[in-house]
Write a protein that holds these residues in place. Structure first.
Motif, PDB file in Angstrom:
ATOM      1  N   VAL A   1      44.905  34.917  42.346  1.00  0.00           N
ATOM      2  CA  VAL A   1      43.845  35.064  41.344  1.00  0.00           C
ATOM      3  C   VAL A   1      42.632  35.678  42.037  1.00  0.00           C
ATOM      4  N   VAL A   2      42.536  37.000  42.005  1.00  0.00           N
ATOM      5  CA  VAL A   2      41.535  37.722  42.794  1.00  0.00           C
ATOM      6  C   VAL A   2      40.318  38.118  41.967  1.00  0.00           C
ATOM      7  N   THR A   3      40.521  38.563  40.748  1.00  0.00           N
ATOM      8  CA  THR A   3      39.439  39.099  39.923  1.00  0.00           C
ATOM      9  C   THR A   3      39.082  38.137  38.798  1.00  0.00           C
ATOM     10  N   SER A   4      37.963  38.429  38.154  1.00  0.00           N
ATOM     11  CA  SER A   4      37.548  37.612  37.016  1.00  0.00           C
ATOM     12  C   SER A   4      38.575  37.655  35.899  1.00  0.00           C
ATOM     13  N   GLU A   5      39.217  38.799  35.714  1.00  0.00           N
ATOM     14  CA  GLU A   5      40.250  38.890  34.682  1.00  0.00           C
ATOM     15  C   GLU A   5      41.471  38.057  35.043  1.00  0.00           C
ATOM     16  N   ASP A   6      41.831  38.041  36.326  1.00  0.00           N
ATOM     17  CA  ASP A   6      42.921  37.163  36.766  1.00  0.00           C
ATOM     18  C   ASP A   6      42.599  35.707  36.429  1.00  0.00           C
ATOM     19  N   ALA A   7      41.363  35.308  36.710  1.00  0.00           N
ATOM     20  CA  ALA A   7      40.952  33.928  36.474  1.00  0.00           C
ATOM     21  C   ALA A   7      40.970  33.592  34.988  1.00  0.00           C
ATOM     22  N   ARG A   8      40.527  34.534  34.167  1.00  0.00           N
ATOM     23  CA  ARG A   8      40.520  34.296  32.722  1.00  0.00           C
ATOM     24  C   ARG A   8      41.941  34.118  32.197  1.00  0.00           C
ATOM     25  N   ALA A   9      42.848  34.952  32.679  1.00  0.00           N
ATOM     26  CA  ALA A   9      44.242  34.865  32.227  1.00  0.00           C
ATOM     27  C   ALA A   9      44.880  33.559  32.672  1.00  0.00           C
ATOM     28  N   TYR A  10      44.600  33.138  33.911  1.00  0.00           N
ATOM     29  CA  TYR A  10      45.172  31.891  34.421  1.00  0.00           C
ATOM     30  C   TYR A  10      44.605  30.702  33.659  1.00  0.00           C
ATOM     31  N   HIS A  11      43.316  30.738  33.377  1.00  0.00           N
ATOM     32  CA  HIS A  11      42.694  29.677  32.586  1.00  0.00           C
ATOM     33  C   HIS A  11      43.392  29.534  31.232  1.00  0.00           C
TER      34      HIS A  11
ATOM     35  N   ASP B   1      35.272  42.442  45.299  1.00  0.00           N
ATOM     36  CA  ASP B   1      34.051  43.132  44.880  1.00  0.00           C
ATOM     37  C   ASP B   1      32.951  42.094  44.619  1.00  0.00           C
ATOM     38  N   PRO B   2      31.851  42.145  45.362  1.00  0.00           N
ATOM     39  CA  PRO B   2      30.774  41.169  45.146  1.00  0.00           C
ATOM     40  C   PRO B   2      30.251  41.160  43.711  1.00  0.00           C
ATOM     41  N   GLU B   3      30.222  42.308  43.075  1.00  0.00           N
ATOM     42  CA  GLU B   3      29.701  42.374  41.704  1.00  0.00           C
ATOM     43  C   GLU B   3      30.654  41.716  40.716  1.00  0.00           C
ATOM     44  N   ASP B   4      31.957  41.836  40.967  1.00  0.00           N
ATOM     45  CA  ASP B   4      32.926  41.146  40.110  1.00  0.00           C
ATOM     46  C   ASP B   4      32.767  39.638  40.259  1.00  0.00           C
ATOM     47  N   VAL B   5      32.530  39.189  41.475  1.00  0.00           N
ATOM     48  CA  VAL B   5      32.289  37.771  41.718  1.00  0.00           C
ATOM     49  C   VAL B   5      31.059  37.303  40.947  1.00  0.00           C
ATOM     50  N   ALA B   6      29.993  38.107  40.985  1.00  0.00           N
ATOM     51  CA  ALA B   6      28.761  37.741  40.284  1.00  0.00           C
ATOM     52  C   ALA B   6      28.991  37.689  38.777  1.00  0.00           C
ATOM     53  N   ARG B   7      29.746  38.637  38.235  1.00  0.00           N
ATOM     54  CA  ARG B   7      30.034  38.628  36.792  1.00  0.00           C
ATOM     55  C   ARG B   7      30.860  37.407  36.411  1.00  0.00           C
ATOM     56  N   ALA B   8      31.828  37.071  37.243  1.00  0.00           N
ATOM     57  CA  ALA B   8      32.674  35.918  36.960  1.00  0.00           C
ATOM     58  C   ALA B   8      31.853  34.632  36.950  1.00  0.00           C
ATOM     59  N   HIS B   9      30.928  34.535  37.895  1.00  0.00           N
ATOM     60  CA  HIS B   9      30.064  33.356  37.953  1.00  0.00           C
ATOM     61  C   HIS B   9      29.130  33.319  36.751  1.00  0.00           C
ATOM     62  N   ALA B  10      28.541  34.459  36.388  1.00  0.00           N
ATOM     63  CA  ALA B  10      27.599  34.514  35.273  1.00  0.00           C
ATOM     64  C   ALA B  10      28.265  34.157  33.948  1.00  0.00           C
ATOM     65  N   SER B  11      29.552  34.426  33.837  1.00  0.00           N
ATOM     66  CA  SER B  11      30.281  34.121  32.605  1.00  0.00           C
ATOM     67  C   SER B  11      30.490  32.627  32.411  1.00  0.00           C
ATOM     68  N   GLY B  12      30.318  31.850  33.486  1.00  0.00           N
ATOM     69  CA  GLY B  12      30.565  30.422  33.426  1.00  0.00           C
ATOM     70  C   GLY B  12      31.989  30.028  33.716  1.00  0.00           C
ATOM     71  N   LEU B  13      32.859  30.999  33.864  1.00  0.00           N
ATOM     72  CA  LEU B  13      34.283  30.709  34.065  1.00  0.00           C
ATOM     73  C   LEU B  13      34.599  30.271  35.479  1.00  0.00           C
ATOM     74  N   VAL B  14      34.039  30.978  36.472  1.00  0.00           N
ATOM     75  CA  VAL B  14      34.404  30.762  37.875  1.00  0.00           C
ATOM     76  C   VAL B  14      33.347  29.907  38.556  1.00  0.00           C
ATOM     77  N   LYS B  15      33.801  28.835  39.221  1.00  0.00           N
ATOM     78  CA  LYS B  15      32.894  27.876  39.847  1.00  0.00           C
ATOM     79  C   LYS B  15      32.869  27.966  41.367  1.00  0.00           C
ATOM     80  N   ALA B  16      33.770  28.775  41.962  1.00  0.00           N
ATOM     81  CA  ALA B  16      33.822  28.872  43.419  1.00  0.00           C
ATOM     82  C   ALA B  16      34.683  30.063  43.812  1.00  0.00           C
ATOM     83  N   VAL B  17      34.599  30.418  45.088  1.00  0.00           N
ATOM     84  CA  VAL B  17      35.479  31.415  45.705  1.00  0.00           C
ATOM     85  C   VAL B  17      36.174  30.728  46.867  1.00  0.00           C
TER      86      VAL B  17
END
Length: 346
Positions: free
Chosen positions: A47-57, A83-99
């Motif tokens: 689960v590398v990207t924000s989209e990966d995380a959303r799909a797994y969720h 990608d640091p910016e993808d990490v920031a977007r994932a965090h801002a969405s509220g979905l991702v809580k850690a790396v």
């Protein structure tokens, strides 16, 4: 005389749910007692990207049985191409809580992890800026380092330099197994936390090796000497905010555990709360169990504690199943090696 203990519903700050049929089999074992879990991202593919995380969720929520409530807290798998910016977007969405930082080759499905830590420095900088925690599998993988020394060497060679270079980065030392880990975690102030597993509070390396190899006690990081287990119990039962529960419950089918090259991991989701109550009672620290299992983790991650409660009752020994059945095969439930008198009753 019946004894009861009521605490806020606990959370699991380090959890493997796998995917597919295994996910369906093991998720109810966690959701029965725990409100939330930090979900490990070392799937194949990870689960590398924000989209990966959303799909797994979405797959996790689809597998949750009707009538059960559970909040999966998603984690991104750090690679040298993250990608640091993808990490920031994932965090801002509220979905991702850690790396999650896996040194490449350190544990199950970690080959996509990090070899050159300088290459992920921009991700660390971004995470420090936005307050997103880094969860660390703290072992070096150098062939010349004894497996029982990997954690201590990682602290000196990797973790401490990272934290000095990025002093505002919030870090969780996951599944610490040594007194070295306990001491370093205590020295880190508010930006450093540490999870401790159920099984590392109970077993030492003798449990794996004495009287024949016991594959269902084999885990990574591997259990260490008794002096280290004692240090972990002292830390967990101290009530200190630095330490909180992360079971690292890791299901593998019995054929994969009992093979010529057995998989690492202990499956503890089913009986963790009973095991912990026994450990804390033996340490005369039942009053500290709520802090370890229910309060300290949310505080570190900046989340509210759960509204609901969980009640443990002491009585006759509890008969837990020896296995959980899955469509992929049976999964052995961790055996603490002593009777469990505490059961979850409400």
């Amino acid at each position: 005389m019946t004894q009861t203990l009521t605490l806020r519903r606990p959370d699991d700050w380090h959890l493997h749910l796998r995917d597919g049929e295994m996910l369906k089999a093991v998720l109810p074992e966690t959701a029965r007692h725990f409100g939330r879990g930090i979900i490990m991202p070392n799937l194949i593919p990870p689960v590398v990207t924000s989209e990966d995380a959303r799909a797994y969720h979405s797959r996790i929520m689809a597998a949750l049985p009707e009538g059960m409530t559970f909040d999966p807290l998603m984690v991104l798998y750090l690679t040298e191409g993250t990608d640091p910016e993808d990490v920031a977007r994932a965090h801002a969405s509220g979905l991702v809580k850690a790396v999650k930082l896996y040194p490449a080759g350190a544990t199950t499905n970690s080959n996509s992890g990090v070899r050159d830590f300088d290459k992920v420095a921009p991700v660390f900088e971004k995470m420090a800026d936005i307050g997103l925690p880094l969860c660390v599998h703290g072992e070096v993988t150098d062939a010349d380092i004894d497996i029982f020394d990997r954690e201590a060497v990682f602290i000196d060679r990797v973790l401490d330099p990272i934290r000095r270079a990025h002093p505002n980065l919030r870090v969780v030392m996951e599944h610490i197994t040594t007194k070295n880990g306990v001491d370093y975690a205590r020295s880190g102030g508010d930006t450093l936390g540490a999870t401790i597993t159920t099984h590392h509070l109970i077993i030492n390396r003798n449990h794996i090796l004495v009287g024949g190899i016991k594959p269902h006690y084999y885990c990574l990081p591997v259990a260490k000497r008794e002096e280290h287990r004692v240090a972990l119990v002292e830390a967990a039962t101290s009530g200190e905010a630095t330490f909180f529960l992360g079971t690292d419950s890791a299901p593998h089918t019995d054929p994969n555990k009992e093979s010529a090259c057995g998989c690492a991991g202990c499956f503890t989701a089913t009986n963790t709360m009973s095991c912990l109550a026994e450990v804390f009672e033996t340490a005369r620290a039942l009053d500290k169990l709520e802090a370890f299992a229910s309060l300290n983790g949310p505080a570190f991650y900046g989340l509210p504690v759960n509204d609901s409660t969980l009640t443990l009752t002491k009585g006759d020994p509890v008969a837990y199943p020896t296995h959980i059945d899955s469509a992929e095969g049976p999964v052995t439930v961790f055996d603490p090696g002593f009777p469990l008198h505490w059961s979850v009753t409400a």
